[in-house]
Design an enzyme around this catalytic site. Structure first.
Site, mmCIF file in Angstrom:
data_model
loop_
_atom_site.group_PDB
_atom_site.id
_atom_site.type_symbol
_atom_site.label_atom_id
_atom_site.label_comp_id
_atom_site.label_asym_id
_atom_site.label_seq_id
_atom_site.Cartn_x
_atom_site.Cartn_y
_atom_site.Cartn_z
ATOM 1 N N ASP A 1 0.848 -1.246 0.151
ATOM 2 C CA ASP A 1 -0.021 0.005 -0.079
ATOM 3 C C ASP A 1 1.062 1.341 -0.020
ATOM 4 O O ASP A 1 2.011 1.242 0.484
ATOM 5 C CB ASP A 1 -0.958 0.121 1.313
ATOM 6 C CG ASP A 1 -1.684 1.207 1.459
ATOM 7 O OD1 ASP A 1 -2.152 1.632 0.439
ATOM 8 O OD2 ASP A 1 -1.642 1.838 2.648
ATOM 9 N N LEU A 2 0.558 2.293 -0.383
ATOM 10 C CA LEU A 2 1.099 3.615 -0.495
ATOM 11 C C LEU A 2 0.976 4.580 0.602
ATOM 12 O O LEU A 2 2.031 4.741 1.511
ATOM 13 C CB LEU A 2 0.977 4.150 -1.911
ATOM 14 C CG LEU A 2 1.885 5.737 -2.322
ATOM 15 C CD1 LEU A 2 2.103 5.673 -3.726
ATOM 16 C CD2 LEU A 2 1.496 6.839 -1.379
ATOM 17 N N TYR A 3 -0.192 5.018 0.572
ATOM 18 C CA TYR A 3 -0.661 6.116 1.672
ATOM 19 C C TYR A 3 -0.606 5.618 3.108
ATOM 20 O O TYR A 3 -1.410 4.641 3.300
ATOM 21 C CB TYR A 3 -1.967 6.762 1.262
ATOM 22 C CG TYR A 3 -1.899 7.669 -0.002
ATOM 23 C CD1 TYR A 3 -1.083 8.712 -0.118
ATOM 24 C CD2 TYR A 3 -2.443 7.024 -1.120
ATOM 25 C CE1 TYR A 3 -1.129 9.252 -1.337
ATOM 26 C CE2 TYR A 3 -2.418 7.567 -2.540
ATOM 27 C CZ TYR A 3 -1.668 8.749 -2.664
ATOM 28 O OH TYR A 3 -1.702 9.326 -3.641
ATOM 29 N N SER B 1 -2.132 0.940 -4.898
ATOM 30 C CA SER B 1 -2.857 2.285 -4.430
ATOM 31 C C SER B 1 -4.133 2.614 -4.897
ATOM 32 O O SER B 1 -4.514 2.499 -6.092
ATOM 33 C CB SER B 1 -1.723 3.245 -4.386
ATOM 34 O OG SER B 1 -2.116 4.401 -3.896
ATOM 35 N N ASN B 2 -5.024 3.262 -3.794
ATOM 36 C CA ASN B 2 -6.053 3.955 -4.165
ATOM 37 C C ASN B 2 -5.594 5.293 -4.906
ATOM 38 O O ASN B 2 -6.671 5.723 -5.732
ATOM 39 C CB ASN B 2 -6.839 4.570 -2.988
ATOM 40 C CG ASN B 2 -7.829 3.485 -2.622
ATOM 41 O OD1 ASN B 2 -8.122 2.408 -3.101
ATOM 42 N ND2 ASN B 2 -8.245 3.528 -1.335
#
Lengths: 225, 225
Positions: free
Chosen positions: A10-12, A118-119
């Protein structure tokens, strides 16, 4: 878990610190930076979930701007359009956590595919990664933009499997967000939850395979084959 | 808006006060009742959205209990099982707001169908309404249990139209929850948002038809035909 064929991050909040924008918030509204940053993040997440349920997809940057506009109205903040734009730009320059670069270096040395799922939009992900100078470590940058629905919808997690060309049970998904770790586990990935803050996992009927306190623990799962 | 053929109310936070459980929270953990109640409600909502996206429906009472368990772990509260059960029971005895009964009486006098359309289970809705002694005012108590997905998914709002047998544009949907008012408007109802707290509406790309500060304003929309 054995024979891990790739790691999906995941990124954030996982590789990059969403609250690194608190500094810019603080500069614009002294004394309230942390409060603004926290509510902004909460509404940003809510809007991704609500829009996904309403089938009204909108790119992550636009949702980020919408969430900030709401926060400004709700907290009666005196920010003009250009100041809000400045804060949204800061979201494209998030700082990686201190354990991000060393972890990626170790994983790269193992020769496994390393992905971000990621979103964020294609543009957002690319901007954040390039700004941090870590782009060489990633074999795939995957945005939910392609399926127009946000995590934790199954279609979002499916992208990782499709694009890496591996079975879900052969991949390790890493997230600091308990709701994201839950969605990934429900989908069928091996999941490591990065619990940096020592908080409680969400009660959504699934548990991560591993709970770790730092990304630096990730390479040993990938290496232990 | 004209020719309104029925009024559809949200339950939690609109007709009944979810924070009326704060009192019981306060009794069990002095000094932290409001904090517990607020986080409990937030996690309860999050879990309905996340589970809907993950296609893991679970009845509202069970989600309410899950959310409380999370809050207890996260805030390190010393509540035992029986105390948590006591708090969850309090959710079946929520107090109506002071404007709820007078509004229902006025609407009943107009002879229109009056419905509740709630994320609560059939059992929860029935318990709350009966405990308040207001059951005679409602022609329909509608639970999302039938479609196994929570608001703001369109299938949940569709239930109101199907069960009242009216077109969405002939119904008035009333909610205090901005996300719910957004979902109902997106679906196509006429929507009144009850903004009791003078807060800002959500930025989800839709606006309610009416913003009111009390339920007592609802009958005039229904009468103005």
């Amino acid at each position: 878990m054995r024979n891990i064929k790739g790691v999906v991050f995941d990124l954030y909040g996982t590789l990059y610190d969403v609250h690194s924008v608190a500094e810019q918030c603080e500069a614009l509204v002294p004394g309230r930076g942390a409060e603004i940053s926290a509510l902004w993040r909460q509404k940003q997440l809510e809007y991704t979930w609500l829009r996904s349920l309403m089938n009204r997809y909108r790119p992550f940057e636009a949702i980020t701007a919408d969430a900030l506009l709401h926060v400004c109205k709700r907290l009666s903040l005196p920010l003009v359009d250009s100041q809000r734009a400045e804060l949204c730009d800061a979201y494209l320059q998030l700082k990686p956590f201190s354990d991000t670069a060393p972890t990626l270096r170790q994983l790269s040395a193992l020769g496994l595919p390393i992905a971000i799922l990621s979103n964020g939009s294609v543009h957002s992900i690319s901007e954040v990664v390039q700004h941090s100078g870590l782009e060489a470590h990633f074999t795939h940058l995957i945005s939910v933009e392609r399926v127009q629905v946000f995590k934790p919808h199954g279609s979002a997690y499916e992208l990782g499997v499709d694009i890496l060309g591996a079975r879900r049970e052969d991949l390790l998904f890493v997230s600091s967000n308990a709701w994201d770790a839950s969605g990934a586990k429900d989908f069928g990935y091996n999941v490591a939850w990065v619990n940096r803050g020592g908080t409680a996992f969400d009660e959504l009927g699934v548990r991560p395979d591993f709970e770790i306190s730092s990304l630096i623990e990730v390479p040993r799962f990938a290496a232990a084959q």
